[in-house]
Design a protein around this motif. Structure first.
Motif, PDB file in Angstrom:
ATOM      1  N   GLY A  50       0.816  -1.215   0.000  1.00 51.96           N
ATOM      2  CA  GLY A  50       0.000   0.000   0.000  1.00 51.96           C
ATOM      3  C   GLY A  50       0.849   1.264   0.000  1.00 51.96           C
ATOM      4  O   GLY A  50       1.694   1.461  -0.864  1.00 51.96           O
ATOM      5  N   LEU A  51       0.626   2.115   1.023  1.00 52.01           N
ATOM      6  CA  LEU A  51       1.330   3.407   1.111  1.00 52.01           C
ATOM      7  C   LEU A  51       2.527   3.343   2.062  1.00 52.01           C
ATOM      8  O   LEU A  51       3.040   4.382   2.494  1.00 52.01           O
ATOM      9  N   ALA A  52       2.986   2.149   2.370  1.00 47.49           N
ATOM     10  CA  ALA A  52       4.074   2.012   3.353  1.00 47.49           C
ATOM     11  C   ALA A  52       5.348   2.704   2.872  1.00 47.49           C
ATOM     12  O   ALA A  52       6.084   3.282   3.684  1.00 47.49           O
ATOM     13  N   ASN A  53       5.625   2.635   1.578  1.00 49.06           N
ATOM     14  CA  ASN A  53       6.838   3.292   1.066  1.00 49.06           C
ATOM     15  C   ASN A  53       6.748   4.805   1.197  1.00 49.06           C
ATOM     16  O   ASN A  53       7.746   5.474   1.498  1.00 49.06           O
ATOM     17  N   PHE A  54       5.564   5.362   0.975  1.00 45.92           N
ATOM     18  CA  PHE A  54       5.374   6.804   1.156  1.00 45.92           C
ATOM     19  C   PHE A  54       5.499   7.184   2.635  1.00 45.92           C
ATOM     20  O   PHE A  54       6.053   8.224   2.974  1.00 45.92           O
ATOM     21  N   GLU A  55       4.977   6.317   3.516  1.00 48.76           N
ATOM     22  CA  GLU A  55       5.083   6.568   4.951  1.00 48.76           C
ATOM     23  C   GLU A  55       6.545   6.540   5.396  1.00 48.76           C
ATOM     24  O   GLU A  55       6.971   7.354   6.227  1.00 48.76           O
ATOM     25  N   ALA A  56       7.308   5.604   4.815  1.00 47.66           N
ATOM     26  CA  ALA A  56       8.742   5.534   5.149  1.00 47.66           C
ATOM     27  C   ALA A  56       9.464   6.800   4.721  1.00 47.66           C
ATOM     28  O   ALA A  56      10.354   7.292   5.434  1.00 47.66           O
ATOM     29  N   LEU A  57       9.091   7.338   3.561  1.00 47.37           N
ATOM     30  CA  LEU A  57       9.701   8.593   3.122  1.00 47.37           C
ATOM     31  C   LEU A  57       9.384   9.727   4.084  1.00 47.37           C
ATOM     32  O   LEU A  57      10.250  10.534   4.443  1.00 47.37           O
ATOM     33  N   TRP A  58       8.130   9.808   4.469  1.00 45.12           N
ATOM     34  CA  TRP A  58       7.704  10.887   5.359  1.00 45.12           C
ATOM     35  C   TRP A  58       8.437  10.846   6.697  1.00 45.12           C
ATOM     36  O   TRP A  58       8.672  11.876   7.321  1.00 45.12           O
ATOM     37  N   ASN A  59       8.791   9.635   7.142  1.00 45.25           N
ATOM     38  CA  ASN A  59       9.495   9.477   8.413  1.00 45.25           C
ATOM     39  C   ASN A  59      11.015   9.603   8.266  1.00 45.25           C
ATOM     40  O   ASN A  59      11.732   9.491   9.263  1.00 45.25           O
ATOM     41  N   ASP A  60      11.500   9.802   7.048  1.00 45.73           N
ATOM     42  CA  ASP A  60      12.937   9.922   6.817  1.00 45.73           C
ATOM     43  C   ASP A  60      13.328  11.399   6.829  1.00 45.73           C
ATOM     44  O   ASP A  60      12.925  12.171   5.947  1.00 45.73           O
ATOM     45  N   PRO A  61      14.112  11.856   7.811  1.00 44.46           N
ATOM     46  CA  PRO A  61      14.483  13.286   7.858  1.00 44.46           C
ATOM     47  C   PRO A  61      15.286  13.727   6.635  1.00 44.46           C
ATOM     48  O   PRO A  61      15.216  14.900   6.247  1.00 44.46           O
ATOM     49  N   ASN A  62      16.030  12.806   6.029  1.00 40.11           N
ATOM     50  CA  ASN A  62      16.786  13.174   4.822  1.00 40.11           C
ATOM     51  C   ASN A  62      15.855  13.514   3.661  1.00 40.11           C
ATOM     52  O   ASN A  62      16.166  14.380   2.838  1.00 40.11           O
ATOM     53  N   PHE A  63      14.714  12.819   3.581  1.00 40.38           N
ATOM     54  CA  PHE A  63      13.752  13.121   2.513  1.00 40.38           C
ATOM     55  C   PHE A  63      13.140  14.504   2.717  1.00 40.38           C
ATOM     56  O   PHE A  63      13.034  15.298   1.771  1.00 40.38           O
ATOM     57  N   ILE A  64      12.744  14.798   3.953  1.00 41.64           N
ATOM     58  CA  ILE A  64      12.146  16.108   4.235  1.00 41.64           C
ATOM     59  C   ILE A  64      13.160  17.216   3.951  1.00 41.64           C
ATOM     60  O   ILE A  64      12.830  18.244   3.340  1.00 41.64           O
ATOM     61  N   ALA A  65      14.417  16.999   4.393  1.00 40.24           N
ATOM     62  CA  ALA A  65      15.449  18.007   4.144  1.00 40.24           C
ATOM     63  C   ALA A  65      15.704  18.173   2.646  1.00 40.24           C
ATOM     64  O   ALA A  65      15.871  19.301   2.153  1.00 40.24           O
ATOM     65  N   SER A  66      15.712  17.056   1.913  1.00 38.86           N
ATOM     66  CA  SER A  66      15.935  17.133   0.462  1.00 38.86           C
ATOM     67  C   SER A  66      14.778  17.840  -0.232  1.00 38.86           C
ATOM     68  O   SER A  66      14.979  18.576  -1.200  1.00 38.86           O
ATOM     69  N   LEU A  67      13.561  17.607   0.268  1.00 32.10           N
ATOM     70  CA  LEU A  67      12.388  18.257  -0.318  1.00 32.10           C
ATOM     71  C   LEU A  67      12.477  19.782  -0.167  1.00 32.10           C
ATOM     72  O   LEU A  67      12.293  20.526  -1.149  1.00 32.10           O
ATOM     73  N   TRP A  68      12.767  20.237   1.046  1.00 33.48           N
ATOM     74  CA  TRP A  68      12.883  21.685   1.261  1.00 33.48           C
ATOM     75  C   TRP A  68      14.050  22.260   0.476  1.00 33.48           C
ATOM     76  O   TRP A  68      13.965  23.356  -0.087  1.00 33.48           O
ATOM     77  N   ARG A  69      15.164  21.502   0.431  1.00 29.31           N
ATOM     78  CA  ARG A  69      16.331  21.982  -0.307  1.00 29.31           C
ATOM     79  C   ARG A  69      16.031  22.066  -1.800  1.00 29.31           C
ATOM     80  O   ARG A  69      16.520  22.972  -2.490  1.00 29.31           O
ATOM     81  N   THR A  70      15.218  21.171  -2.300  1.00 24.78           N
ATOM     82  CA  THR A  70      14.841  21.210  -3.714  1.00 24.78           C
ATOM     83  C   THR A  70      14.019  22.454  -4.027  1.00 24.78           C
ATOM     84  O   THR A  70      14.195  23.082  -5.079  1.00 24.78           O
ATOM     85  N   LEU A  71      13.126  22.805  -3.111  1.00 26.94           N
ATOM     86  CA  LEU A  71      12.322  24.016  -3.320  1.00 26.94           C
ATOM     87  C   LEU A  71      13.217  25.260  -3.324  1.00 26.94           C
ATOM     88  O   LEU A  71      13.064  26.146  -4.172  1.00 26.94           O
ATOM     89  N   VAL A  72      14.153  25.313  -2.371  1.00 27.74           N
ATOM     90  CA  VAL A  72      15.087  26.454  -2.330  1.00 27.74           C
ATOM     91  C   VAL A  72      15.935  26.496  -3.597  1.00 27.74           C
ATOM     92  O   VAL A  72      16.129  27.555  -4.209  1.00 27.74           O
ATOM     93  N   TRP A  73      16.433  25.337  -3.989  1.00 26.71           N
ATOM     94  CA  TRP A  73      17.252  25.208  -5.198  1.00 26.71           C
ATOM     95  C   TRP A  73      16.498  25.713  -6.422  1.00 26.71           C
ATOM     96  O   TRP A  73      17.006  26.513  -7.210  1.00 26.71           O
ATOM     97  N   THR A  74      15.261  25.278  -6.581  1.00 28.23           N
ATOM     98  CA  THR A  74      14.479  25.637  -7.767  1.00 28.23           C
ATOM     99  C   THR A  74      14.157  27.125  -7.787  1.00 28.23           C
ATOM    100  O   THR A  74      14.321  27.800  -8.819  1.00 28.23           O
ATOM    101  N   VAL A  75      13.699  27.648  -6.651  1.00 34.05           N
ATOM    102  CA  VAL A  75      13.327  29.064  -6.592  1.00 34.05           C
ATOM    103  C   VAL A  75      14.550  29.955  -6.847  1.00 34.05           C
ATOM    104  O   VAL A  75      14.486  30.913  -7.639  1.00 34.05           O
ATOM    105  N   CYS A  76      15.669  29.633  -6.209  1.00 35.50           N
ATOM    106  CA  CYS A  76      16.870  30.473  -6.351  1.00 35.50           C
ATOM    107  C   CYS A  76      17.435  30.409  -7.766  1.00 35.50           C
ATOM    108  O   CYS A  76      17.807  31.449  -8.341  1.00 35.50           O
TER     109      CYS A  76
END
Length: 290
Positions: A50-76
């Motif tokens: 099911g959604l277990a892989n998505f849940e694992a991503l959400w619980n991974d701090p590296n994924f959250i950090a990469s997500l925010w960094r991607t937004l900063v990267w794209t905007v800048c």
């Protein structure tokens, strides 16, 4: 003949539409299947999770950090490229001696492989023998070598700087196309009424250039959001994953850690973000033009 007219446009675009659907929809279906199953390192599907892989991503701090960094990267990168490309394209649109050579020099980085450009910058930013350190020390600006790519505080800003440089030529090309479509009569009429260059830019150039700015914004966002070579060739997401963006995080999950289910989930998240951005931006642009 009259009855065939409404159908003819659909028949003409049908082959391209079918091809686009095959290229876009089929990978999404495959990714969705992999993301909803446990997968071994050889790519064989196991149990439905099911959604277990998505849940694992959400619980991974590296994924959250990469997500925010991607937004900063794209905007800048996209914002920096647009702010740089507008004055450059205005200058290149002027009639001056050597304009052809100037255009070639500005466009030249676009002809070089992005990976090769990133490798050259990696050499230039080397903390021991890099050209940037040598130049700054020669001018007396710094006294000791700076480890540009070895520290998180300097590595990511330098990667954004490199990305802006390599994005500018493509953006300038789009904007030059828009500037060449603006009639000279408008500027001549404005000059007769005493308008200055800033007034002409604000009331004539910018509004008529807006459709081309929208195109540059959307294409650059999609391209930069998925850009892999600069980050990977300079730091491979390091040090300590501090420069990872989603696409390098995805690569590590899929090809280093063998977590193909979670890597597929990252791909779907990236696709969803870009799809939502494109739909919202196009919708807002159409509403403003209406």
């Amino acid at each position: 003949m009259t009855a065939e007219r409404p159908i003819l446009p659909y028949l003409m675009i049908a082959p391209s539409l079918c091809l686009a659907l095959a290229i876009v929809v089929w990978p999404i279906v495959e990714l969705s299947e992999i993301a909803s199953h446990s997968v071994n390192r050889f790519g064989q599907l196991r149990d439905f999770v099911g959604l277990a892989n998505f849940e694992a991503l959400w619980n991974d701090p590296n994924f959250i950090a990469s997500l925010w960094r991607t937004l900063v990267w794209t905007v800048c990168v996209v914002g920096g490229a647009l702010l740089t490309a507008i004055p450059v394209s205005l200058v290149l649109n002027e009639d001056f001696h050597g304009r052809g050579l100037a255009r070639v020099l500005v466009m030249l980085p676009w002809a070089v492989s992005l990976t090769m450009t990133a490798i050259v910058w990696r050499w230039a930013l080397s903390g021991e023998s890099g050209m940037l350190n040598s130049a700054l020390m020669g001018m007396g600006i710094i006294g000791t070598n700076i480890q540009w790519l070895a520290e998180a505080s300097t590595a990511f800003p330098m990667q954004i700087f490199i990305a802006v440089i390599v994005t500018v030529p493509f953006t300038v090309t789009i904007l030059l196309g828009g500037l060449s479509a603006i009639p000279d009569d408008l500027y001549e009429a404005a000059a007769l009424e005493g308008a200055g260059r800033w007034t002409m830019f604000r009331t004539i150039t910018l509004p008529l250039l807006k459709p081309f700015l929208n195109i540059a914004m959307i294409l650059n966002t999609i391209y930069v959001f998925n850009s892999f070579p600069i980050i990977w060739a300079t730091t491979q997401g390091g040090p300590a994953n501090s420069t990872d963006i989603l696409v390098t995080y995805l690569y590590k999950m899929g090809f280093r850690l063998g977590k193909l289910g979670e890597a597929s989930a990252v791909s779907l998240v990236m696709f969803a973000i870009l799809l939502v951005f494109t739909l919202v931006y196009v919708r807002l642009s159409m509403r403003r033009e209406a």
